[in-house]
Design a protein around this motif. Structure first.
Motif, PDB file in Angstrom:
ATOM      1  N   GLN A   1       1.112  -1.209  -0.150  1.00 38.10           N
ATOM      2  CA  GLN A   1       0.180   0.010  -0.246  1.00 38.10           C
ATOM      3  C   GLN A   1       0.989   1.044   0.072  1.00 38.10           C
ATOM      4  N   PRO A   2       0.490   2.644  -0.259  1.00 33.81           N
ATOM      5  CA  PRO A   2       1.292   3.279  -0.652  1.00 33.81           C
ATOM      6  C   PRO A   2       0.596   3.940   0.762  1.00 33.81           C
ATOM      7  N   ALA A   3       2.178   5.185   1.431  1.00 31.47           N
ATOM      8  CA  ALA A   3       2.343   5.541   2.685  1.00 31.47           C
ATOM      9  C   ALA A   3       1.071   6.231   2.608  1.00 31.47           C
ATOM     10  N   LEU A   4       0.836   5.759   4.093  1.00 36.40           N
ATOM     11  CA  LEU A   4      -0.514   7.235   4.824  1.00 36.40           C
ATOM     12  C   LEU A   4       0.038   8.451   5.167  1.00 36.40           C
ATOM     13  N   SER A   5       0.016   9.200   5.044  1.00 37.16           N
ATOM     14  CA  SER A   5      -0.317  10.633   6.112  1.00 37.16           C
ATOM     15  C   SER A   5      -1.092  10.331   7.587  1.00 37.16           C
ATOM     16  N   LYS A   6      -2.188   9.454   7.711  1.00 34.15           N
ATOM     17  CA  LYS A   6      -3.645   9.642   8.851  1.00 34.15           C
ATOM     18  C   LYS A   6      -4.251   8.600   8.745  1.00 34.15           C
ATOM     19  N   CYS A   7      -4.011   7.528  10.018  1.00 32.99           N
ATOM     20  CA  CYS A   7      -4.681   5.597   9.895  1.00 32.99           C
ATOM     21  C   CYS A   7      -6.668   6.394   9.432  1.00 32.99           C
ATOM     22  N   PRO A   8      -6.924   6.412   8.277  1.00 32.72           N
ATOM     23  CA  PRO A   8      -8.245   5.760   7.968  1.00 32.72           C
ATOM     24  C   PRO A   8      -9.215   5.800   9.323  1.00 32.72           C
ATOM     25  N   GLY A   9      -8.675   4.960  10.046  1.00 33.83           N
ATOM     26  CA  GLY A   9      -9.803   4.947  12.011  1.00 33.83           C
ATOM     27  C   GLY A   9      -9.543   5.781  12.651  1.00 33.83           C
ATOM     28  N   CYS A  10      -8.930   6.533  13.087  1.00 37.06           N
ATOM     29  CA  CYS A  10      -8.861   7.052  13.498  1.00 37.06           C
ATOM     30  C   CYS A  10      -7.264   8.277  13.620  1.00 37.06           C
ATOM     31  N   GLU A  11      -6.992   8.889  12.199  1.00 41.25           N
ATOM     32  CA  GLU A  11      -6.454   9.737  11.759  1.00 41.25           C
ATOM     33  C   GLU A  11      -5.483  10.529  12.489  1.00 41.25           C
ATOM     34  N   GLU A  12      -4.691   9.487  13.640  1.00 39.84           N
ATOM     35  CA  GLU A  12      -3.542   9.960  14.004  1.00 39.84           C
ATOM     36  C   GLU A  12      -2.878   9.138  12.702  1.00 39.84           C
ATOM     37  N   PRO A  13      -1.344   9.626  13.331  1.00 37.58           N
ATOM     38  CA  PRO A  13      -0.115   9.661  11.090  1.00 37.58           C
ATOM     39  C   PRO A  13       0.394   8.356  12.114  1.00 37.58           C
ATOM     40  N   PRO A  14       0.495   7.088  11.409  1.00 31.76           N
ATOM     41  CA  PRO A  14       1.458   6.587  11.952  1.00 31.76           C
ATOM     42  C   PRO A  14       2.718   6.167  11.645  1.00 31.76           C
ATOM     43  N   VAL A  15       3.435   5.605  12.457  1.00 32.91           N
ATOM     44  CA  VAL A  15       4.637   5.028  12.404  1.00 32.91           C
ATOM     45  C   VAL A  15       4.709   4.754  11.036  1.00 32.91           C
ATOM     46  N   GLU A  16       5.985   4.930  10.714  1.00 29.34           N
ATOM     47  CA  GLU A  16       6.345   4.812   9.361  1.00 29.34           C
ATOM     48  C   GLU A  16       7.478   2.987   9.325  1.00 29.34           C
ATOM     49  N   GLY A  17       6.245   2.284   8.490  1.00 28.60           N
ATOM     50  CA  GLY A  17       6.692   0.737   8.491  1.00 28.60           C
ATOM     51  C   GLY A  17       6.071  -0.123   9.323  1.00 28.60           C
ATOM     52  N   ASP A  18       4.611   0.379  10.593  1.00 27.48           N
ATOM     53  CA  ASP A  18       3.791  -0.571  11.045  1.00 27.48           C
ATOM     54  C   ASP A  18       3.183  -0.524  10.983  1.00 27.48           C
ATOM     55  N   LEU A  19       2.166  -2.616  10.233  1.00 27.15           N
ATOM     56  CA  LEU A  19       1.103  -2.609  10.014  1.00 27.15           C
ATOM     57  C   LEU A  19      -0.097  -2.155  10.988  1.00 27.15           C
TER      58      LEU A  19
END
Length: 477
Positions: A7-25
């Protein structure tokens, strides 16, 4: 087993809109599966929500000043929606203040505004509501495809406005839907009244009304009224009233068959010169045979409904004939005939005796009438028409009234609420001889007002004779 896709890198979590840590699944805040974010679908959504093209900046709206005010000094509303410039959902200009109004003719087209060729009814000026005619139009207009035909289409409107076919029954509830063969409206599903729920018939010298009542699910009574001529040309008037036995099978069919057969027999025998009392006897026998025939059905009918013939169809019968200055009555069962003189100060009379348990107790001297009819067995009949009846014993009697009056022929659905002759006379309207149909309706209403526990049927025969001096209301011949 499911497969993971890069998947392309996400700028924020679709569930809670918090920015994810790079590499986290998975999202560290809400645990959302970041590897399961679906790709954007390529197909067209069910409803395309588009933003119409931005309209050119318009000058400030100049609202006209009201010329008049009402009693509260509030300006009268002189501005209509069409006076304000704007665009529709497709970005097309709406009717401006200078465009002629189709309803009032107010305003004139401005030379600076484009006018669609062909007028407001042309294809270019028409607002579309369905994209099926132009698959590519959805992207431009933002409209969604309708799943059903547009109700505004001319063909659909014509279908709604179409009147039922000539002769077709129209629903009594919605007044527009057609009634199917089962008696239900095809439009609103409302059950229609049965034809026998309320019946009325009026001839020159007789009228009858039958009603289902308030407690029964169907009308098991039936009647037949008619008139004919004797061999000397004098008139003969006939009224037959039948009451189906509810504990038997198909009581409604039994009463209808008996009334029809008795009436036909009288119309055949009276013109031949048969004495009215003998004709009444023969009519009751013919009615009995008609009811007996209902129990004689093919074996296939019995196999279709194993319980259909547990009790043979049965009914009671009472009738009256006015002919040659005589009043002939005949009966089997507990339906009755009353005599109500025009002069209510004269005595009234009940002209029949019930074939019932109560009547037998009174005749045997075991109970008085009040005690017998207060017993729960009072209305158990001891005589009826039907294949399982005892030996048929038709009752007939002839009377020669010496004064005008009214003959009341009725089922127990009426006389239960006016049992004695005096009570029946009190219930009969004063103008019953002049308006027998209205009076019959009033007597049915009297029973319904009293509770309407049974089917109600009554026939009224006005009897006209010249006064012949003093005497009893009815003299048995």
């Amino acid at each position: 087993m499911s497969q993971s896709h890069q998947q392309p890198a996400l700028s924020k979590c679709p569930g809670c809109e918090e920015p994810p840590v790079e590499g986290d699944l998975f999202c560290g805040a809400c645990g959302y599966d970041l590897s399961a974010v679906p790709a954007r679908p390529d197909d067209r959504p069910t409803m395309a929500i588009t933003v119409p093209p931005a309209a050119p900046a318009a000058e400030a709206v100049r609202w006209p000043t009201a010329e008049e005010t009402d009693s509260s000094d509030v300006p009268a509303p002189v501005v209509r929606p069409a006076d304000v410039p704007g665009t529709d959902s497709g970005g097309r200009p709406l009717t401006g203040p200078d465009t002629p109004d189709a309803e009032s003719g107010r305003g004139a087209a401005s030379p600076s505004e484009p006018v669609h060729p062909g007028g407001p009814d042309s294809a270019a000026a028409r607002v579309r509501h369905d994209d099926r005619a132009d698959p590519g139009g959805a992207e431009a207009s933002g409209d969604f495809a309708l799943a059903a035909p547009d109700p505004r289409a001319p063909e659909h409107a014509a279908a709604l406005a179409a009147a039922p076919a000539p002769g077709a029954k129209v629903c009594v509830a919605c007044r527009s839907g057609r009634v199917d063969a089962d008696g239900y409206c095809e439009n609103c599903g409302h059950a229609q009244p049965r034809e026998r729920d309320h019946m009325e018939q009026e001839l020159d010298a007789v009228a009858a009304v039958s009603d289902r009542g308030l407690r029964h699910h169907r009308n098991e009574d039936s009647f037949a009224v008619s008139s004919t001529a004797l061999p000397d040309g004098s008139p003969a008037v006939v009224a037959i009233v039948c009451d189906g036995v509810s504990s038997a099978s198909r009581p409604d069919e039994a009463s209808a068959a008996a009334a029809s057969a008795a009436n036909e027999a009288l119309l055949e025998s009276l013109p031949r010169g048969t004495h009215p009392q003998q004709a009444m006897h023969e009519a009751i026998v013919a009615a009995s045979e008609a009811v007996n025939a209902l129990a004689q059905e093919p074996a296939g009918a019995r196999e279709h409904d194993a319980h259909r013939h547990q009790n043979a169809p049965a009914c009671t019968l009472v009738g009256a004939i006015m002919a040659g200055g005589l009043l002939i009555v005949g009966w089997v069962g507990d339906s009755r005939v009353y005599w109500v003189p025009e002069d209510r100060t004269q005595p009234t009379a009940r002209l029949t005796e019930d074939d019932s348990w109560a009547a037998q107790m009174v005749a045997a001297g075991l109970m008085n009438e009040a005690e017998a009819y207060a017993d729960e067995r009072a209305h158990a009949i001891t005589g009826w028409l039907g294949a399982d009846a005892y030996e048929l014993e038709p009752h007939t009697a002839a009377f020669k009234p010496d004064r005008p009056g009214l003959v009341v022929v009725c089922t127990d659905g009426l006389w239960n609420y006016a049992e004695s002759a005096e009570e029946m006379a009190a219930a009969v309207p004063a103008d019953a001889r002049e308006q027998p149909l209205q009076a019959a309706r009033a007597l049915v209403g009297h029973a319904l007002d009293g509770g309407g526990h049974d089917n109600v049927t009554v026939a009224l025969l006005p009897f006209a004779v010249r006064p012949q001096g003093a005497g009893s209301a009815c003299d048995t011949v």
